[in-house]
Design an enzyme around this catalytic site. Structure first.
Site, PDB file in Angstrom:
ATOM      1  N   ARG A  30      28.206 -16.529  -1.963  1.00 33.84           N
ATOM      2  CA  ARG A  30      28.508 -15.885  -0.675  1.00 33.84           C
ATOM      3  C   ARG A  30      27.376 -16.103   0.337  1.00 33.84           C
ATOM      4  NH1 ARG A  30      31.379 -10.065  -2.277  1.00 33.84           N
ATOM      5  NH2 ARG A  30      33.425 -10.961  -2.764  1.00 33.84           N
ATOM      6  N   LYS A  68      48.048  -7.495 -15.887  1.00 37.95           N
ATOM      7  CA  LYS A  68      49.126  -6.523 -15.705  1.00 37.95           C
ATOM      8  C   LYS A  68      50.086  -6.872 -14.581  1.00 37.95           C
ATOM      9  CE  LYS A  68      46.642  -2.534 -17.445  1.00 37.95           C
ATOM     10  NZ  LYS A  68      46.022  -1.258 -17.069  1.00 37.95           N
ATOM     11  N   GLY A 118      38.381 -12.451  -8.056  1.00 41.87           N
ATOM     12  CA  GLY A 118      37.160 -12.491  -8.866  1.00 41.87           C
ATOM     13  C   GLY A 118      37.307 -13.252 -10.175  1.00 41.87           C
ATOM     14  N   GLY A 137      39.114  -8.554  -3.756  1.00 41.32           N
ATOM     15  CA  GLY A 137      40.125  -7.602  -3.297  1.00 41.32           C
ATOM     16  C   GLY A 137      40.809  -8.024  -2.008  1.00 41.32           C
TER      17      GLY A 137
HETATM   18  C1  3PG Z   1      33.842  -7.336  -2.638  1.00 34.11           C
HETATM   19  O1  3PG Z   1      32.849  -7.678  -3.258  1.00 34.11           O
HETATM   20  O2  3PG Z   1      35.002  -7.462  -3.087  1.00 34.11           O
HETATM   21  C2  3PG Z   1      33.659  -6.827  -1.247  1.00 34.11           C
HETATM   22  O3  3PG Z   1      32.332  -6.950  -0.862  1.00 34.11           O
HETATM   23  C3  3PG Z   1      34.145  -5.403  -1.106  1.00 34.11           C
HETATM   24  O4  3PG Z   1      33.389  -4.531  -1.858  1.00 34.11           O
HETATM   25  P1  3PG Z   1      33.959  -3.077  -2.189  1.00 34.11           P
HETATM   26  O5  3PG Z   1      35.094  -3.287  -3.154  1.00 34.11           O
HETATM   27  O6  3PG Z   1      32.835  -2.286  -2.787  1.00 34.11           O
HETATM   28  O7  3PG Z   1      34.463  -2.478  -0.900  1.00 34.11           O
END
Ligand code: 3PG
Ligand code: MG
Length: 403
Positions: free
Chosen positions: A37, A199, A356, A379
């Protein structure tokens, strides 16, 4: 793609630019273990400096819950950030608002960079507080959002702040949105979606949205077990959400209505337990013994996905296809990734992946650079694949409409 301004549209010469980054990187014992990142952010900083701006970098890190906590300091990010900028000096401010921040920012000249301490040390960040956003806005004259991977958070530095200053997307944000748009909004067809993971229940919205968008949906990972089970196929002791059988059948019906062909495993790798190096074998679905667990897709399924990919022009991929963290159950994911890499290199396929676990699986297979685009987002990528409006993207679109 929603309209948003970019670095080309906004005058930053001689100005202090507030750059929202996502420096929420993995750190172990004070050392950054994956600088992806940070490296992907660097071109935006270089571009801003090249245009004569002073750059104020801000980010969250971890979840300190609105109070200062040295465990969640952004300090460990300083050294890799300097490295990513070719050894350039980066100053550090021990707070992101108030006197310490103002002093650090006040000393900044064009071409210089300062990193502010963790935004989430203040409760106003996650509360999207207008006061906190105003305190941030006081530090600069222009706002650039380069944090696509945090765009699903309606936090002050992402949402409210974009309403207070001229606002545009950084180069990474632009690249992420461009890739995602090319994969699902205006894709070359046919489009294949490859969805894996544990899931069905956590990816129901995603599957529904994707079914409405793509021509072929190939499913792997433990979520495929639930879909097989819902069709009356025995999955033995496999991970399987038996209470999701109705939901799974509804998804298959929806796919039929939307002309989306669903590719499910036809052979699977089974073992009595999930353990590294355990004796495993490949069996057709329908021949999974009661004491066995399905832990990966088999070679016939890999071939079948490969055939679908050969005629496809676009691929969007989220989720590993087997228990990739435990060899030999990484083989299915790696073999499909290899095929994706081949077709992408041959310019026959535009391939976009994110999430991820997906990125970890591609990294483990050494294939990150073989795809057209691998998102830095977890996310946010998932929420985008659910067809949701991301607050960070909406804020940039609003800023563009404001002009
Ligand atoms: C992540 O790493 O997915 C983002 O930086 C968001 O982080 P968070 O889920 O703690 O809001
Ligand atoms: Mg997260």
């Amino acid at each position: 793609m929603p309209d948003f301004l970019t670095l080309d549209d906004i005058d930053v010469r001689g100005k202090r630019v507030l750059l929202r980054a996502d420096l929420n990187v993995p750190v172990r014992d004070g050392v950054v273990t994956d600088a992806t990142r940070i490296e992907r952010l660097a071109p935006t900083i270089e571009t801003l400096i090249g245009k004569g701006a002073a750059v104020v970098v801000m980010s969250h890190f971890g979840r300190p819950d609105g109070k200062p906590d040295t465990k969640f300091s952004l300090r460990p990010v300083l050294a890799p950030l300097r490295r990513a900028l070719g050894g350039r000096e980066v100053a550090f401010a021990e707070d992101c608002v108030g006197e310490k921040a103002e002093r650090a920012v006040g000393a900044l000249r064009p071409g210089q960079v300062v990193l502010l301490e963790n935004l989430r040390f203040h409760p106003g960040e996650e509360a999207n507080s207008p006061d906190f956003a105003r305190a941030l806005a006081a530090l600069g004259e222009v706002y650039i959002d380069d944090a696509f991977s945090a765009a699903h958070r309606a936090h002050a530095s992402i949402a409210a702040l974009a309403g207070l200053l001229p606002a545009a997307a950084g180069k990474l944000m632009e690249a992420e949105l461009g890739a995602l748009s090319a994969a699902l909004e205006h894709p070359a067809r046919p489009v294949v979606a490859l969805v894996g993971g544990a899931k069905v229940s956590t990816k129901l919205d995603l599957l529904r949205f994707v079914i409405g968008k793509v021509d072929v949906l190939a499913i792997g990972g433990a979520m495929a077990n639930t879909l097989l089970f819902a069709q009356g196929i025995s999955v033995g002791r496999s991970l399987c959400e038996r209470d999701m059988a109705d939901g799974a059948r509804q998804l298959m019906a929806l796919a039929g209505e939307r002309n989306c062909r669903v590719v499910l495993p036809e052979d699977v790798v089974v073992a009595p337990e999930l353990a590294a190096g355990v004796a495993s074998r490949t069996v057709p679905v329908g021949a999974v013994a009661e004491d066995m667990m399905i832990l990966d897709i088999g070679p016939e399924t890999v071939k079948r996905i490969g055939v679908a990919l050969e005629t496809a022009r676009t691929l969007v991929w989220n989720g590993p296809l087997g228990a990739f963290e435990t060899p030999p159950f990484d083989h299915g994911t790696a073999a499909v990734a290899q095929k994706v890499g081949e077709l992408t290199r041959a310019k026959k396929l535009l391939s976009v992946a994110g999430g991820g676990d997906t990125v970890a699986a591609l990294a483990a297979a050494g294939l990150i650079d073989d795809l057209s685009y691998v998102s830095t987002a977890g996310g946010a990528f998932l929420e985008w694949l659910e067809g949701r409006q991301l607050p960070g993207v909406a804020a940039l679109a609003a800023a563009a409409r404001r002009g």
